[in-house]
Design a protein around this motif. Sequence first.
Motif, PDB file in Angstrom:
ATOM      1  N   UNK A  24      31.576 -55.446 -38.433  1.00 16.44           N
ATOM      2  CA  UNK A  24      31.604 -55.811 -37.017  1.00 16.44           C
ATOM      3  C   UNK A  24      31.734 -54.578 -36.134  1.00 16.44           C
ATOM      4  N   UNK A  25      32.605 -53.645 -36.551  1.00 14.63           N
ATOM      5  CA  UNK A  25      32.783 -52.422 -35.757  1.00 14.63           C
ATOM      6  C   UNK A  25      31.496 -51.618 -35.717  1.00 14.63           C
ATOM      7  N   UNK A  26      30.853 -51.465 -36.888  1.00 17.24           N
ATOM      8  CA  UNK A  26      29.612 -50.678 -36.940  1.00 17.24           C
ATOM      9  C   UNK A  26      28.503 -51.367 -36.136  1.00 17.24           C
ATOM     10  N   UNK A  27      28.398 -52.689 -36.268  1.00 12.87           N
ATOM     11  CA  UNK A  27      27.346 -53.415 -35.550  1.00 12.87           C
ATOM     12  C   UNK A  27      27.549 -53.316 -34.037  1.00 12.87           C
ATOM     13  N   UNK A  28      28.767 -53.564 -33.601  1.00  8.35           N
ATOM     14  CA  UNK A  28      29.028 -53.506 -32.148  1.00  8.35           C
ATOM     15  C   UNK A  28      28.832 -52.100 -31.598  1.00  8.35           C
ATOM     16  N   UNK A  29      29.307 -51.092 -32.350  1.00  2.00           N
ATOM     17  CA  UNK A  29      29.143 -49.710 -31.875  1.00  2.00           C
ATOM     18  C   UNK A  29      27.668 -49.337 -31.800  1.00  2.00           C
ATOM     19  N   UNK A  30      26.898 -49.766 -32.812  1.00  2.00           N
ATOM     20  CA  UNK A  30      25.462 -49.461 -32.807  1.00  2.00           C
ATOM     21  C   UNK A  30      24.747 -50.178 -31.658  1.00  2.00           C
ATOM     22  N   UNK A  31      25.111 -51.453 -31.464  1.00  2.00           N
ATOM     23  CA  UNK A  31      24.486 -52.213 -30.374  1.00  2.00           C
ATOM     24  C   UNK A  31      24.798 -51.596 -29.007  1.00  2.00           C
ATOM     25  N   UNK A  32      26.046 -51.221 -28.777  1.00  2.00           N
ATOM     26  CA  UNK A  32      26.428 -50.601 -27.508  1.00  2.00           C
ATOM     27  C   UNK A  32      25.701 -49.276 -27.312  1.00  2.00           C
ATOM     28  N   UNK A  33      25.613 -48.497 -28.405  1.00  2.08           N
ATOM     29  CA  UNK A  33      24.935 -47.203 -28.305  1.00  2.08           C
ATOM     30  C   UNK A  33      23.457 -47.372 -27.993  1.00  2.08           C
ATOM     31  N   UNK A  34      22.816 -48.349 -28.651  1.00  5.44           N
ATOM     32  CA  UNK A  34      21.383 -48.560 -28.425  1.00  5.44           C
ATOM     33  C   UNK A  34      21.120 -49.116 -27.031  1.00  5.44           C
ATOM     34  N   UNK A  35      21.988 -50.038 -26.571  1.00 12.18           N
ATOM     35  CA  UNK A  35      21.817 -50.561 -25.215  1.00 12.18           C
ATOM     36  C   UNK A  35      22.029 -49.468 -24.174  1.00 12.18           C
ATOM     37  N   UNK A  36      23.014 -48.600 -24.393  1.00 11.05           N
ATOM     38  CA  UNK A  36      23.258 -47.503 -23.469  1.00 11.05           C
ATOM     39  C   UNK A  36      22.063 -46.559 -23.428  1.00 11.05           C
ATOM     40  N   UNK A  37      21.480 -46.298 -24.627  1.00 13.86           N
ATOM     41  CA  UNK A  37      20.292 -45.445 -24.672  1.00 13.86           C
ATOM     42  C   UNK A  37      19.117 -46.102 -23.954  1.00 13.86           C
ATOM     43  N   UNK A  38      18.994 -47.447 -24.109  1.00 13.00           N
ATOM     44  CA  UNK A  38      17.906 -48.154 -23.418  1.00 13.00           C
ATOM     45  C   UNK A  38      18.094 -48.118 -21.910  1.00 13.00           C
ATOM     46  N   UNK A  39      19.330 -48.231 -21.453  1.00 11.85           N
ATOM     47  CA  UNK A  39      19.603 -48.123 -20.026  1.00 11.85           C
ATOM     48  C   UNK A  39      19.159 -46.743 -19.506  1.00 11.85           C
ATOM     49  N   UNK A  40      19.501 -45.685 -20.256  1.00 18.14           N
ATOM     50  CA  UNK A  40      19.136 -44.332 -19.830  1.00 18.14           C
ATOM     51  C   UNK A  40      17.619 -44.169 -19.780  1.00 18.14           C
ATOM     52  N   UNK A  41      16.921 -44.684 -20.796  1.00 22.67           N
ATOM     53  CA  UNK A  41      15.454 -44.584 -20.811  1.00 22.67           C
ATOM     54  C   UNK A  41      14.857 -45.353 -19.637  1.00 22.67           C
ATOM     55  N   UNK A  42      15.416 -46.578 -19.420  1.00 22.97           N
ATOM     56  CA  UNK A  42      14.904 -47.394 -18.322  1.00 22.97           C
ATOM     57  C   UNK A  42      15.150 -46.705 -16.968  1.00 22.97           C
ATOM     58  N   UNK A  43      16.291 -46.058 -16.836  1.00 27.66           N
ATOM     59  CA  UNK A  43      16.601 -45.361 -15.588  1.00 27.66           C
ATOM     60  C   UNK A  43      15.658 -44.183 -15.385  1.00 27.66           C
ATOM     61  N   UNK A  44      15.349 -43.437 -16.441  1.00 29.78           N
ATOM     62  CA  UNK A  44      14.422 -42.315 -16.335  1.00 29.78           C
ATOM     63  C   UNK A  44      13.030 -42.804 -15.950  1.00 29.78           C
TER      64      UNK A  44
END
Length: 426
Positions: A24-44
Amino acid sequence: MGLRWKVSTAIAAVSALVALLLSLIIYNATQVSMLSSSRDVQDERLQSALRIYESTERVALGSALNDPDLPGPLRRAVLRGERATYVSNGNSEVPDVWAATPLPDGGILSLHSRFTDRYSVLDDLTRTLILGSLSVVAGSTALGVLIGSRLSRRLRRAATAAVRVAEGDSDARVREYIGERPRDEIAELARAVDEMADALQARLEAERRVTADIAHELRTPVTGLLTAAQLLPAGRPAELVRDRAEVLRTLVEDVLEVARLDGAAERAELQEIALGEFVTRRVRALAPDAEVRVEQDAHVTTDPRRLERILGNLIANAVRHGFPPLRIEVAERVLRVRDHGPGFPEELLAEGPSRFRTGTSDRAGQGHGLGLTIAAGQARVLGARLVFRNLTPGALATLRLPATPHGSAPHGSAALPDVQAPPQHP
Protein backbone atom coordinates in the motif's frame (compact mmCIF):
# COMPACT_ATOMS: atom_id res chain seq x y z
CA MET A 1 -2.95 -27.31 16.37
CA GLY A 2 0.65 -28.27 16.99
CA LEU A 3 3.56 -25.93 17.59
CA ARG A 4 4.75 -26.26 14.00
CA TRP A 5 1.49 -24.96 12.55
CA LYS A 6 1.12 -22.29 15.21
CA VAL A 7 4.58 -20.89 14.39
CA SER A 8 3.90 -21.17 10.65
CA THR A 9 0.53 -19.44 10.94
CA ALA A 10 2.00 -16.64 13.05
CA ILE A 11 4.89 -16.04 10.65
CA ALA A 12 2.58 -16.19 7.62
CA ALA A 13 0.14 -13.73 9.23
CA VAL A 14 2.91 -11.27 10.14
CA SER A 15 4.46 -11.60 6.67
CA ALA A 16 1.10 -11.01 4.98
CA LEU A 17 0.46 -7.92 7.13
CA VAL A 18 3.92 -6.49 6.44
CA ALA A 19 3.63 -7.25 2.71
CA LEU A 20 0.19 -5.59 2.59
CA LEU A 21 1.39 -2.46 4.38
CA LEU A 22 4.51 -2.15 2.21
CA SER A 23 2.48 -2.71 -0.95
CA LEU A 24 0.00 0.00 0.00
CA ILE A 25 2.81 2.41 0.87
CA ILE A 26 4.67 1.69 -2.38
CA TYR A 27 1.49 1.92 -4.48
CA ASN A 28 0.34 5.19 -2.94
CA ALA A 29 3.81 6.74 -3.12
CA THR A 30 4.15 5.72 -6.77
CA GLN A 31 0.68 7.00 -7.63
CA VAL A 32 1.32 10.36 -5.93
CA SER A 33 4.69 10.68 -7.65
CA MET A 34 3.25 9.88 -11.08
CA LEU A 35 0.30 12.24 -10.62
CA SER A 36 2.65 15.01 -9.49
CA SER A 37 4.82 14.39 -12.55
CA SER A 38 1.71 14.49 -14.77
CA ARG A 39 0.67 17.80 -13.22
CA ASP A 40 4.13 19.24 -13.98
CA VAL A 41 4.02 18.00 -17.59
CA GLN A 42 0.50 19.34 -18.02
CA ASP A 43 1.56 22.71 -16.60
CA GLU A 44 4.55 22.90 -18.97
CA ARG A 45 2.31 22.10 -21.96
CA LEU A 46 -0.15 24.77 -20.79
CA GLN A 47 2.60 27.38 -20.64
CA SER A 48 3.71 26.44 -24.14
CA ALA A 49 0.11 26.69 -25.37
CA LEU A 50 -0.21 30.08 -23.61
CA ARG A 51 2.86 31.46 -25.37
CA ILE A 52 1.54 30.27 -28.73
CA TYR A 53 -1.88 31.81 -28.03
CA GLU A 54 -0.36 35.11 -26.92
CA SER A 55 1.80 35.34 -30.06
CA THR A 56 -0.64 33.95 -32.66
CA GLU A 57 -4.02 33.99 -30.88
CA ARG A 58 -4.33 30.39 -31.98
CA VAL A 59 -5.32 27.56 -29.63
CA ALA A 60 -2.66 24.80 -29.92
CA LEU A 61 -1.34 21.64 -28.26
CA GLY A 62 -4.85 20.37 -27.55
CA SER A 63 -5.75 23.33 -25.37
CA ALA A 64 -9.22 24.77 -25.14
CA LEU A 65 -10.60 28.22 -24.60
CA ASN A 66 -13.24 28.67 -21.95
CA ASP A 67 -13.91 24.93 -21.77
CA PRO A 68 -17.42 24.41 -20.25
CA ASP A 69 -16.33 21.09 -18.68
CA LEU A 70 -13.66 22.79 -16.59
CA PRO A 71 -13.92 21.44 -13.00
CA GLY A 72 -15.38 23.89 -10.50
CA PRO A 73 -12.41 24.02 -8.10
CA LEU A 74 -10.03 24.66 -10.98
CA ARG A 75 -12.33 27.38 -12.44
CA ARG A 76 -12.49 29.17 -9.10
CA ALA A 77 -8.69 29.10 -8.74
CA VAL A 78 -8.26 30.57 -12.25
CA LEU A 79 -10.83 33.30 -11.58
CA ARG A 80 -8.68 34.30 -8.62
CA GLY A 81 -5.89 34.88 -11.13
CA GLU A 82 -3.94 31.69 -10.45
CA ARG A 83 -2.47 29.20 -12.86
CA ALA A 84 -3.36 25.78 -11.45
CA THR A 85 -3.57 22.06 -12.12
CA TYR A 86 -6.28 19.67 -11.01
CA VAL A 87 -6.80 15.91 -10.98
CA SER A 88 -10.29 14.43 -11.11
CA ASN A 89 -11.58 10.89 -11.40
CA GLY A 90 -14.73 11.78 -13.26
CA ASN A 91 -16.81 8.78 -14.25
CA SER A 92 -13.82 6.56 -15.00
CA GLU A 93 -11.25 4.71 -12.92
CA VAL A 94 -8.54 6.51 -14.90
CA PRO A 95 -8.05 10.06 -13.54
CA ASP A 96 -8.16 13.22 -15.64
CA VAL A 97 -5.36 15.77 -15.43
CA TRP A 98 -6.33 19.43 -15.94
CA ALA A 99 -4.31 22.60 -16.21
CA ALA A 100 -5.72 26.12 -16.64
CA THR A 101 -4.50 29.70 -16.63
CA PRO A 102 -6.25 33.09 -16.88
CA LEU A 103 -5.95 35.20 -20.05
CA PRO A 104 -5.55 38.98 -20.15
CA ASP A 105 -8.95 39.35 -21.82
CA GLY A 106 -10.67 37.47 -18.98
CA GLY A 107 -10.84 34.14 -20.74
CA ILE A 108 -9.49 30.80 -19.51
CA LEU A 109 -7.03 28.66 -21.42
CA SER A 110 -7.05 25.03 -20.30
CA LEU A 111 -5.58 21.62 -21.12
CA HIS A 112 -7.24 18.29 -20.40
CA SER A 113 -5.77 14.79 -20.84
CA ARG A 114 -6.39 11.35 -19.43
CA PHE A 115 -3.86 9.57 -17.23
CA THR A 116 -4.20 6.42 -19.35
CA ASP A 117 -0.65 6.32 -20.65
CA ARG A 118 0.77 6.13 -17.12
CA TYR A 119 -2.13 4.38 -15.41
CA SER A 120 -1.10 1.13 -17.10
CA VAL A 121 2.17 1.41 -15.19
CA LEU A 122 0.18 1.37 -11.94
CA ASP A 123 -1.64 -1.76 -13.13
CA ASP A 124 1.69 -3.45 -13.77
CA LEU A 125 2.91 -2.26 -10.39
CA THR A 126 -0.23 -3.68 -8.73
CA ARG A 127 0.32 -7.08 -10.32
CA THR A 128 3.97 -7.03 -9.34
CA LEU A 129 3.16 -6.11 -5.75
CA ILE A 130 0.52 -8.86 -5.52
CA LEU A 131 2.87 -11.50 -6.90
CA GLY A 132 5.69 -10.27 -4.68
CA SER A 133 3.47 -10.31 -1.59
CA LEU A 134 2.25 -13.82 -2.35
CA SER A 135 5.85 -14.95 -2.85
CA VAL A 136 6.88 -13.40 0.45
CA VAL A 137 3.97 -15.01 2.29
CA ALA A 138 4.67 -18.40 0.70
CA GLY A 139 8.39 -18.17 1.47
CA SER A 140 7.81 -17.04 5.03
CA THR A 141 5.24 -19.81 5.53
CA ALA A 142 7.72 -22.39 4.30
CA LEU A 143 10.35 -20.90 6.60
CA GLY A 144 7.84 -21.00 9.48
CA VAL A 145 7.07 -24.65 8.75
CA LEU A 146 10.78 -25.43 8.75
CA ILE A 147 11.45 -23.58 12.01
CA GLY A 148 8.29 -24.94 13.63
CA SER A 149 9.11 -28.47 12.49
CA ARG A 150 12.55 -28.32 14.03
CA LEU A 151 11.18 -26.96 17.30
CA SER A 152 8.32 -29.45 17.31
CA ARG A 153 10.66 -32.34 16.51
CA ARG A 154 13.00 -31.44 19.35
CA LEU A 155 10.11 -31.03 21.79
CA ARG A 156 8.58 -34.35 20.72
CA ARG A 157 11.93 -36.06 21.22
CA ALA A 158 12.18 -34.46 24.63
CA ALA A 159 8.66 -35.66 25.45
CA THR A 160 9.55 -39.17 24.26
CA ALA A 161 12.61 -39.22 26.51
CA ALA A 162 10.56 -37.96 29.46
CA VAL A 163 8.01 -40.72 28.88
CA ARG A 164 10.79 -43.31 28.75
CA VAL A 165 12.13 -42.00 32.05
CA ALA A 166 8.64 -42.14 33.56
CA GLU A 167 8.26 -45.72 32.28
CA GLY A 168 11.38 -46.79 34.14
CA ASP A 169 14.16 -46.48 31.55
CA SER A 170 16.94 -45.27 33.81
CA ASP A 171 19.32 -44.66 30.90
CA ALA A 172 17.04 -42.37 28.87
CA ARG A 173 18.04 -38.71 28.93
CA VAL A 174 16.42 -35.80 27.12
CA ARG A 175 19.68 -34.25 25.94
CA GLU A 176 20.64 -37.44 24.15
CA TYR A 177 17.26 -37.58 22.41
CA ILE A 178 17.27 -34.00 21.12
CA GLY A 179 20.94 -34.15 20.10
CA GLU A 180 23.65 -31.53 20.41
CA ARG A 181 22.11 -28.09 19.88
CA PRO A 182 23.06 -24.51 20.65
CA ARG A 183 22.10 -23.26 24.05
CA ASP A 184 18.43 -22.28 23.98
CA GLU A 185 15.26 -22.71 26.01
CA ILE A 186 14.74 -26.31 24.86
CA ALA A 187 18.30 -27.21 25.87
CA GLU A 188 17.73 -25.62 29.28
CA LEU A 189 14.48 -27.59 29.64
CA ALA A 190 16.30 -30.80 28.66
CA ARG A 191 19.03 -30.15 31.20
CA ALA A 192 16.48 -29.46 33.95
CA VAL A 193 14.50 -32.62 33.16
CA ASP A 194 17.69 -34.69 33.08
CA GLU A 195 18.81 -33.30 36.43
CA MET A 196 15.40 -34.10 37.88
CA ALA A 197 15.56 -37.62 36.42
CA ASP A 198 19.05 -38.13 37.90
CA ALA A 199 17.87 -36.96 41.31
CA LEU A 200 14.78 -39.17 41.21
CA GLN A 201 16.80 -42.11 39.98
CA ALA A 202 19.30 -41.71 42.80
CA ARG A 203 16.51 -41.48 45.36
CA LEU A 204 14.68 -44.50 43.97
CA GLU A 205 17.90 -46.49 43.84
CA ALA A 206 18.61 -45.62 47.47
CA GLU A 207 15.11 -46.68 48.48
CA ARG A 208 15.46 -49.90 46.48
CA ARG A 209 18.74 -50.73 48.19
CA VAL A 210 17.23 -50.09 51.62
CA THR A 211 14.24 -52.31 50.79
CA ALA A 212 16.46 -55.06 49.41
CA ASP A 213 18.85 -54.86 52.37
CA ILE A 214 16.02 -55.04 54.90
CA ALA A 215 14.40 -57.99 53.12
CA HIS A 216 17.75 -59.74 52.81
CA GLU A 217 18.53 -59.25 56.48
CA LEU A 218 15.09 -60.61 57.40
CA ARG A 219 15.58 -63.69 55.28
CA THR A 220 17.85 -65.53 57.72
CA PRO A 221 15.82 -65.00 60.92
CA VAL A 222 12.57 -65.75 59.11
CA THR A 223 14.02 -68.99 57.77
CA GLY A 224 15.15 -69.89 61.30
CA LEU A 225 11.71 -69.01 62.65
CA LEU A 226 10.04 -71.23 60.06
CA THR A 227 12.41 -74.11 60.89
CA ALA A 228 11.78 -73.70 64.59
CA ALA A 229 8.02 -73.64 63.99
CA GLN A 230 8.26 -77.03 62.31
CA LEU A 231 9.65 -78.46 65.58
CA LEU A 232 6.67 -77.37 67.66
CA PRO A 233 4.35 -80.11 68.87
CA ALA A 234 1.25 -80.66 66.80
CA GLY A 235 -1.72 -78.50 67.70
CA ARG A 236 -3.64 -75.41 66.80
CA PRO A 237 -1.10 -72.94 68.27
CA ALA A 238 1.75 -74.59 66.35
CA GLU A 239 -0.32 -74.53 63.16
CA LEU A 240 -0.98 -70.79 63.56
CA VAL A 241 2.70 -70.07 64.19
CA ARG A 242 3.76 -72.08 61.13
CA ASP A 243 1.11 -70.39 58.98
CA ARG A 244 2.19 -66.88 60.01
CA ALA A 245 5.85 -67.76 59.63
CA GLU A 246 5.16 -69.01 56.09
CA VAL A 247 3.27 -65.81 55.29
CA LEU A 248 6.21 -63.78 56.59
CA ARG A 249 8.66 -65.80 54.50
CA THR A 250 6.51 -65.29 51.38
CA LEU A 251 6.34 -61.56 52.11
CA VAL A 252 10.12 -61.30 52.43
CA GLU A 253 10.64 -63.19 49.16
CA ASP A 254 8.09 -60.97 47.39
CA VAL A 255 9.75 -57.81 48.69
CA LEU A 256 13.12 -59.05 47.44
CA GLU A 257 11.62 -59.81 44.05
CA VAL A 258 10.05 -56.36 43.83
CA ALA A 259 13.40 -54.79 44.75
CA ARG A 260 15.13 -56.78 42.00
CA LEU A 261 12.47 -55.78 39.48
CA ASP A 262 12.94 -52.13 40.43
CA GLY A 263 16.60 -52.40 39.45
CA ALA A 264 17.90 -52.16 35.90
CA ALA A 265 19.73 -55.47 35.59
CA GLU A 266 16.87 -57.97 35.22
CA ARG A 267 17.02 -59.94 31.98
CA ALA A 268 14.73 -62.54 30.52
CA GLU A 269 16.10 -66.02 29.76
CA LEU A 270 14.34 -66.76 26.50
CA GLN A 271 12.97 -70.09 25.38
CA GLU A 272 10.47 -71.08 22.73
CA ILE A 273 7.30 -72.60 24.17
CA ALA A 274 3.82 -73.59 23.01
CA LEU A 275 1.76 -71.03 24.90
CA GLY A 276 -1.49 -73.02 25.02
CA GLU A 277 0.13 -76.17 26.35
CA PHE A 278 2.27 -74.21 28.81
CA VAL A 279 -0.74 -72.37 30.26
CA THR A 280 -2.86 -75.52 30.45
CA ARG A 281 -0.26 -77.40 32.48
CA ARG A 282 0.36 -74.50 34.84
CA VAL A 283 -3.33 -73.81 35.44
CA ARG A 284 -3.98 -77.45 36.32
CA ALA A 285 -1.36 -77.18 39.04
CA LEU A 286 -2.32 -73.73 40.27
CA ALA A 287 -6.14 -73.79 40.03
CA PRO A 288 -7.57 -77.21 39.10
CA ASP A 289 -11.13 -75.86 39.08
CA ALA A 290 -10.37 -73.10 36.56
CA GLU A 291 -11.58 -73.36 32.98
CA VAL A 292 -8.86 -73.20 30.32
CA ARG A 293 -9.81 -72.30 26.77
CA VAL A 294 -7.18 -72.30 24.00
CA GLU A 295 -8.77 -70.46 21.11
CA GLN A 296 -5.61 -70.34 19.00
CA ASP A 297 -2.27 -71.73 20.11
CA ALA A 298 1.03 -70.12 19.20
CA HIS A 299 4.74 -70.73 19.73
CA VAL A 300 6.29 -67.77 21.53
CA THR A 301 9.81 -66.89 22.60
CA THR A 302 9.72 -65.77 26.21
CA ASP A 303 11.02 -66.49 29.71
CA PRO A 304 8.94 -69.45 31.04
CA ARG A 305 9.80 -68.76 34.68
CA ARG A 306 8.68 -65.15 34.52
CA LEU A 307 5.59 -66.04 32.48
CA GLU A 308 4.66 -68.67 35.07
CA ARG A 309 5.14 -66.10 37.82
CA ILE A 310 2.80 -63.65 36.05
CA LEU A 311 0.19 -66.33 35.43
CA GLY A 312 0.42 -67.59 39.01
CA ASN A 313 -0.01 -64.11 40.50
CA LEU A 314 -2.97 -63.29 38.24
CA ILE A 315 -4.67 -66.56 39.12
CA ALA A 316 -3.92 -66.14 42.84
CA ASN A 317 -5.40 -62.63 42.75
CA ALA A 318 -8.51 -63.88 40.95
CA VAL A 319 -8.98 -66.80 43.40
CA ARG A 320 -8.36 -64.62 46.45
CA HIS A 321 -10.51 -61.65 45.48
CA GLY A 322 -12.90 -62.87 42.81
CA PHE A 323 -15.72 -65.37 42.52
CA PRO A 324 -15.94 -68.48 40.36
CA PRO A 325 -16.05 -69.43 37.61
CA LEU A 326 -12.41 -68.61 36.86
CA ARG A 327 -11.62 -68.68 33.16
CA ILE A 328 -8.21 -68.52 31.44
CA GLU A 329 -8.13 -67.96 27.68
CA VAL A 330 -5.25 -68.20 25.21
CA ALA A 331 -5.48 -66.61 21.75
CA GLU A 332 -2.16 -66.56 19.91
CA ARG A 333 0.09 -64.27 22.01
CA VAL A 334 -2.70 -63.03 24.24
CA LEU A 335 -3.49 -64.54 27.66
CA ARG A 336 -6.63 -63.55 29.59
CA VAL A 337 -7.55 -64.28 33.20
CA ARG A 338 -11.12 -63.50 34.21
CA ASP A 339 -13.06 -63.96 37.42
CA HIS A 340 -16.64 -63.01 38.29
CA GLY A 341 -16.00 -61.03 41.46
CA PRO A 342 -16.42 -57.35 42.33
CA GLY A 343 -13.70 -56.24 39.89
CA PHE A 344 -10.47 -54.34 40.32
CA PRO A 345 -10.38 -51.26 42.58
CA GLU A 346 -10.73 -47.91 40.85
CA GLU A 347 -7.34 -46.86 42.24
CA LEU A 348 -5.66 -49.77 40.46
CA LEU A 349 -7.38 -48.99 37.17
CA ALA A 350 -6.41 -45.33 37.45
CA GLU A 351 -2.84 -45.63 38.76
CA GLY A 352 -1.75 -49.23 38.20
CA PRO A 353 -0.65 -51.82 40.78
CA SER A 354 0.85 -50.40 43.95
CA ARG A 355 2.81 -52.11 46.71
CA PHE A 356 0.93 -53.07 49.85
CA ARG A 357 -2.38 -51.81 48.48
CA THR A 358 -4.91 -54.58 48.73
CA GLY A 359 -7.83 -52.71 47.23
CA THR A 360 -11.22 -51.64 48.48
CA SER A 361 -13.01 -53.01 51.50
CA ASP A 362 -14.42 -55.97 49.59
CA ARG A 363 -10.88 -57.02 48.68
CA ALA A 364 -9.19 -56.18 51.96
CA GLY A 365 -7.93 -58.52 54.60
CA GLN A 366 -5.93 -60.93 52.42
CA GLY A 367 -2.49 -60.63 50.85
CA HIS A 368 -0.03 -57.76 50.89
CA GLY A 369 -0.76 -56.14 47.54
CA LEU A 370 2.49 -57.31 45.94
CA GLY A 371 1.11 -59.93 43.55
CA LEU A 372 -0.05 -57.63 40.78
CA THR A 373 2.98 -55.37 41.32
CA ILE A 374 5.26 -58.36 40.69
CA ALA A 375 3.16 -59.43 37.69
CA ALA A 376 3.48 -55.94 36.19
CA GLY A 377 7.23 -55.90 36.84
CA GLN A 378 7.75 -59.30 35.25
CA ALA A 379 5.67 -58.24 32.25
CA ARG A 380 7.93 -55.22 31.92
CA VAL A 381 10.99 -57.48 31.80
CA LEU A 382 9.36 -59.54 29.05
CA GLY A 383 8.37 -56.45 27.11
CA ALA A 384 4.74 -57.53 27.42
CA ARG A 385 1.65 -55.40 27.88
CA LEU A 386 -0.48 -56.08 30.95
CA VAL A 387 -3.95 -54.51 30.93
CA PHE A 388 -6.45 -54.49 33.80
CA ARG A 389 -10.13 -53.78 33.25
CA ASN A 390 -13.50 -54.45 34.81
CA LEU A 391 -16.39 -56.29 33.17
CA THR A 392 -19.96 -56.83 34.26
CA PRO A 393 -19.46 -58.78 36.37
CA GLY A 394 -15.87 -59.56 37.23
CA ALA A 395 -12.30 -58.50 36.52
CA LEU A 396 -10.23 -59.21 33.42
CA ALA A 397 -6.42 -59.17 33.21
CA THR A 398 -4.98 -59.37 29.69
CA LEU A 399 -1.32 -60.12 28.98
CA ARG A 400 -0.10 -59.46 25.43
CA LEU A 401 3.28 -61.00 24.73
CA PRO A 402 5.48 -59.13 22.23
CA ALA A 403 6.00 -60.43 18.72
CA THR A 404 9.71 -59.61 19.09
CA PRO A 405 11.32 -60.99 22.26
CA HIS A 406 12.84 -58.46 24.65
CA GLY A 407 15.05 -60.83 26.53
CA SER A 408 18.34 -59.46 25.27
CA ALA A 409 17.79 -56.06 26.85
CA PRO A 410 17.40 -54.95 30.47
CA HIS A 411 13.86 -54.43 31.54
CA GLY A 412 14.38 -50.69 31.74
CA SER A 413 14.48 -50.50 27.96
CA ALA A 414 11.40 -52.62 27.42
CA ALA A 415 7.86 -51.34 27.10
CA LEU A 416 5.95 -50.96 30.31
CA PRO A 417 2.67 -52.77 30.87
CA ASP A 418 -0.42 -50.67 30.56
CA VAL A 419 -3.33 -50.25 32.90
CA GLN A 420 -6.55 -49.30 31.21
CA ALA A 421 -10.04 -48.69 32.48
CA PRO A 422 -12.40 -48.64 29.48
CA PRO A 423 -16.17 -48.41 29.92
CA GLN A 424 -17.54 -51.42 31.71
CA HIS A 425 -19.34 -53.90 29.50
CA PRO A 426 -19.78 -57.67 29.37
